[in-house]
Design a protein around this motif. Structure first.
Motif, PDB file in Angstrom:
ATOM      1  N   HIS A 122       0.851  -1.190   0.000  1.00 42.89           N
ATOM      2  CA  HIS A 122       0.000   0.000   0.000  1.00 42.89           C
ATOM      3  C   HIS A 122       0.885   1.237   0.000  1.00 42.89           C
ATOM      4  O   HIS A 122       2.109   1.130   0.118  1.00 42.89           O
ATOM      5  N   ARG A 123       0.264   2.382  -0.102  1.00 43.22           N
ATOM      6  CA  ARG A 123       0.970   3.659  -0.009  1.00 43.22           C
ATOM      7  C   ARG A 123       1.226   3.934   1.476  1.00 43.22           C
ATOM      8  O   ARG A 123       0.344   4.374   2.209  1.00 43.22           O
ATOM      9  N   ASN A 124       2.439   3.664   1.903  1.00 40.46           N
ATOM     10  CA  ASN A 124       2.756   3.783   3.325  1.00 40.46           C
ATOM     11  C   ASN A 124       2.712   5.234   3.777  1.00 40.46           C
ATOM     12  O   ASN A 124       3.105   6.147   3.039  1.00 40.46           O
ATOM     13  N   GLU A 125       2.284   5.421   5.032  1.00 45.87           N
ATOM     14  CA  GLU A 125       2.151   6.751   5.607  1.00 45.87           C
ATOM     15  C   GLU A 125       3.291   7.087   6.566  1.00 45.87           C
ATOM     16  O   GLU A 125       3.487   8.264   6.896  1.00 45.87           O
TER      17      GLU A 125
ATOM     18  N   THR B 142      -6.044   1.386   3.555  1.00 42.65           N
ATOM     19  CA  THR B 142      -6.019   2.360   2.468  1.00 42.65           C
ATOM     20  C   THR B 142      -6.758   1.752   1.288  1.00 42.65           C
ATOM     21  O   THR B 142      -6.940   0.535   1.207  1.00 42.65           O
TER      22      THR B 142
ATOM     23  N   PHE C  76      -7.895   7.084   7.783  1.00 44.58           N
ATOM     24  CA  PHE C  76      -7.278   7.969   6.802  1.00 44.58           C
ATOM     25  C   PHE C  76      -8.282   8.593   5.834  1.00 44.58           C
ATOM     26  O   PHE C  76      -7.910   9.444   5.023  1.00 44.58           O
TER      27      PHE C  76
ATOM     28  N   GLN D 212      -2.462  11.302  13.747  1.00 41.82           N
ATOM     29  CA  GLN D 212      -1.804  11.418  12.450  1.00 41.82           C
ATOM     30  C   GLN D 212      -0.805  12.566  12.478  1.00 41.82           C
ATOM     31  O   GLN D 212      -1.184  13.737  12.367  1.00 41.82           O
TER      32      GLN D 212
ATOM     33  N   PHE E 151       2.842  12.443   7.976  1.00 41.71           N
ATOM     34  CA  PHE E 151       2.136  11.402   7.228  1.00 41.71           C
ATOM     35  C   PHE E 151       1.772  11.889   5.824  1.00 41.71           C
ATOM     36  O   PHE E 151       1.885  11.138   4.848  1.00 41.71           O
ATOM     37  N   SER E 152       1.314  13.127   5.721  1.00 40.90           N
ATOM     38  CA  SER E 152       0.936  13.646   4.406  1.00 40.90           C
ATOM     39  C   SER E 152       2.149  13.758   3.493  1.00 40.90           C
ATOM     40  O   SER E 152       2.050  13.543   2.273  1.00 40.90           O
TER      41      SER E 152
ATOM     42  N   GLU F 256       2.860  10.214   2.247  1.00 46.99           N
ATOM     43  CA  GLU F 256       1.903   9.817   1.217  1.00 46.99           C
ATOM     44  C   GLU F 256       2.284  10.410  -0.143  1.00 46.99           C
ATOM     45  O   GLU F 256       2.233   9.729  -1.171  1.00 46.99           O
ATOM     46  N   ARG F 257       2.666  11.687  -0.133  1.00 48.30           N
ATOM     47  CA  ARG F 257       3.038  12.335  -1.395  1.00 48.30           C
ATOM     48  C   ARG F 257       4.320  11.741  -1.976  1.00 48.30           C
ATOM     49  O   ARG F 257       4.379  11.422  -3.172  1.00 48.30           O
TER      50      ARG F 257
ATOM     51  N   ASN G 160       5.537   8.850  -1.515  1.00 46.55           N
ATOM     52  CA  ASN G 160       5.361   7.457  -1.912  1.00 46.55           C
ATOM     53  C   ASN G 160       4.456   7.302  -3.124  1.00 46.55           C
ATOM     54  O   ASN G 160       4.242   6.183  -3.603  1.00 46.55           O
TER      55      ASN G 160
END
Length: 450
Positions: A54-57, A112, A148, A227, A231-232, A235-236, A238
């Motif tokens: 997944h898209r890790n945070e 996610t 999320f 969070q 984390f944001s 996400e970007r 990744n």
């Protein structure tokens, strides 16, 4: 055949190298990814596939860098919230051949939208799956968080329930390979073990004991997770991909004068709480080196510069490595020598550490302008609290310090005093002169009051 787990300390991140017949796949590699290349080469394997669950945070993926090193194909799930520029999209039922291993893709959304699990079959033994890489869908003793997508809270909790039911059909013999172990910010109920099976989790995992989909959703909606701002950023990065980790993790050495003149946005002292409280450079705040992955991302924002302060070179390197793995690698240098700084006449700051008797006295007399602030997580506080204390989660002080009176007096407490020191040091770095730390905190209070 080989299947090796690679654990990243601090993040409790678990990645894997699996190989057979001269080929290998890596699952969820970290940013400093040479370790997978080296281990594969030592086994005579060529990495042909990189599988992202997944898209890790909580950490920067090493997939784009590892793909450049090896020429491997990166696979990622659908609905990632953007075009994962370095990966191809894998979907339900896709299969990858690695020697005599066949790896089948399952779509397991919920944590996610893009979450995938990868089911391992050994073609020499066709009775059923051997194992499954579950990412953050299913852990040992817990399941993935579902916070999320706040606007779709009920929907995504239901999706996770459905995904877990799909995983349970793999059979009790199936070995579980999650992406995190105990201590990860991705779940609070994980077991200390890092090994399990679908059968063991079916019988013992608390969340899997909930038979009703509606009850599962209700339980997930009642959870409280935090969070961090970084984390944001994760996400970007990744989705877009990012640069390789620095080849040398140890920051350049700074002399005291250089440290004082470097203009870093953050002076992070990674020594132990007692050492920081006893004497620290003004303007610094304390995040013990082992806590850097969990707390640095609350206070340091993208693009801000960091200078590290430690008791030795190894601690500087470890702290820098933790920061690189979460994408906060704008490190101007590191300094060792707080005690020598005092010997050079520098005026060190100090923060008192007080005992249970003093906390009890203050609670009884209620001094004007004094507050006891509990910085533990909400679920910890729900289990036990000290009457008269106020609650602000440690990470939330990154902004909520602005709502506090810098002329008032504050005692910070947590479970043991570690997070309380992080919180107190942050306030001290912001000009709060009347802060102290409850030594032993909730543990000491329980020992004294039962």
């Amino acid at each position: 055949m080989i299947l090796e787990k690679i654990k990243t300390p601090g993040l409790s991140h678990l990645s894997y190298l699996v190989g057979s017949g001269g080929q290998a796949a890596v699952i969820d590699p970290r940013r400093d990814c040479e370790i997978y290349f080296e281990k594969a080469r030592a086994e005579g394997l060529r990495i042909t596939h990189i599988l992202e669950t997944h898209r890790n945070e909580d950490f920067v993926s090493g997939s784009p860098t590892l793909a450049e090193l090896t020429g491997a194909t990166v696979l990622h799930g659908p609905n990632a919230g953007g075009d994962v520029t370095f990966a191809k999209t894998a979907r339900e039922g896709d299969e990858i051949e690695i020697g005599q291993l066949r790896i089948r893709v399952l779509e397991t959304p919920g944590h996610t939208d893009d979450s995938l699990s990868y089911v391992i079959h050994d073609t020499a033994y066709p009775e059923g799956p051997v194992g499954v890489f579950t990412g953050d869908a299913l852990f040992v003793g817990d399941v993935g968080r579902t916070d999320f997508y706040p606007d779709r809270a009920r929907e995504v909790a239901g999706l996770l329930y459905d995904s877990l039911q799909k995983l349970l059909t793999l059979g009790d013999q199936t070995i579980l390979y999650p992406a995190h172990g105990a201590g990860s910010v991705c779940g609070s109920g994980m077991a200390e073990r890092e090994f399990s099976t679908i059968g063991h989790e079916r019988r013992n995992n608390p969340r899997l004991q909930i038979d009703s989909r509606d009850e599962f959703i209700k339980a997930k909606l009642a959870e409280v997770h935090y969070q961090p701002p970084y984390f944001s950023l994760m996400e970007r990065l990744n989705i877009e991909g990012t640069s390789a980790a620095p080849r040398v993790m140890r920051p350049r050495n700074l002399q005291l004068a250089e440290l004082e003149e470097c203009g870093a946005d953050h002076l992070i002292d990674v020594r132990e709480p007692g050492a920081w409280c006893a004497g620290h450079l003004p303007g610094s705040y304390c995040i013990p080196v082992a806590m850097v992955p969990a707390f640095a991302g609350w206070f340091v924002r993208e693009g801000e510069t960091i200078a590290l302060i430690a008791s030795g070179e190894d601690a500087l390197e470890t702290a820098a490595t933790h920061l690189v793995r979460i994408g906060l690698d704008n490190i101007v240098g590191g300094y060792t020598g707080v005690v020598p700084a005092a010997a050079q006449g520098r005026d060190l700051g100090q923060v008192p550490m007080i005992k249970t008797e003093e906390v009890a006295r203050r609670l009884q007399t209620n001094p004007n302008g004094w507050s006891l602030i509990d910085v533990r997580a909400a679920d910890e506080r729900a289990q036990a609290r000290i009457d008269g204390s106020k609650h602000i989660y440690a990470g939330h002080l990154n902004e909520q310090w602005k709502d506090l009176d810098p002329l008032a007096s504050y005692t910070l407490m947590c479970a043991s005093g570690m997070r309380a020191t992080v919180a107190a040091s942050w306030l001290a770095s912001k000009g709060f002169a009347n802060v102290d730390v409850y030594l032993g905190s909730m543990g000491a209070w329980k020992a004294a009051h039962g």
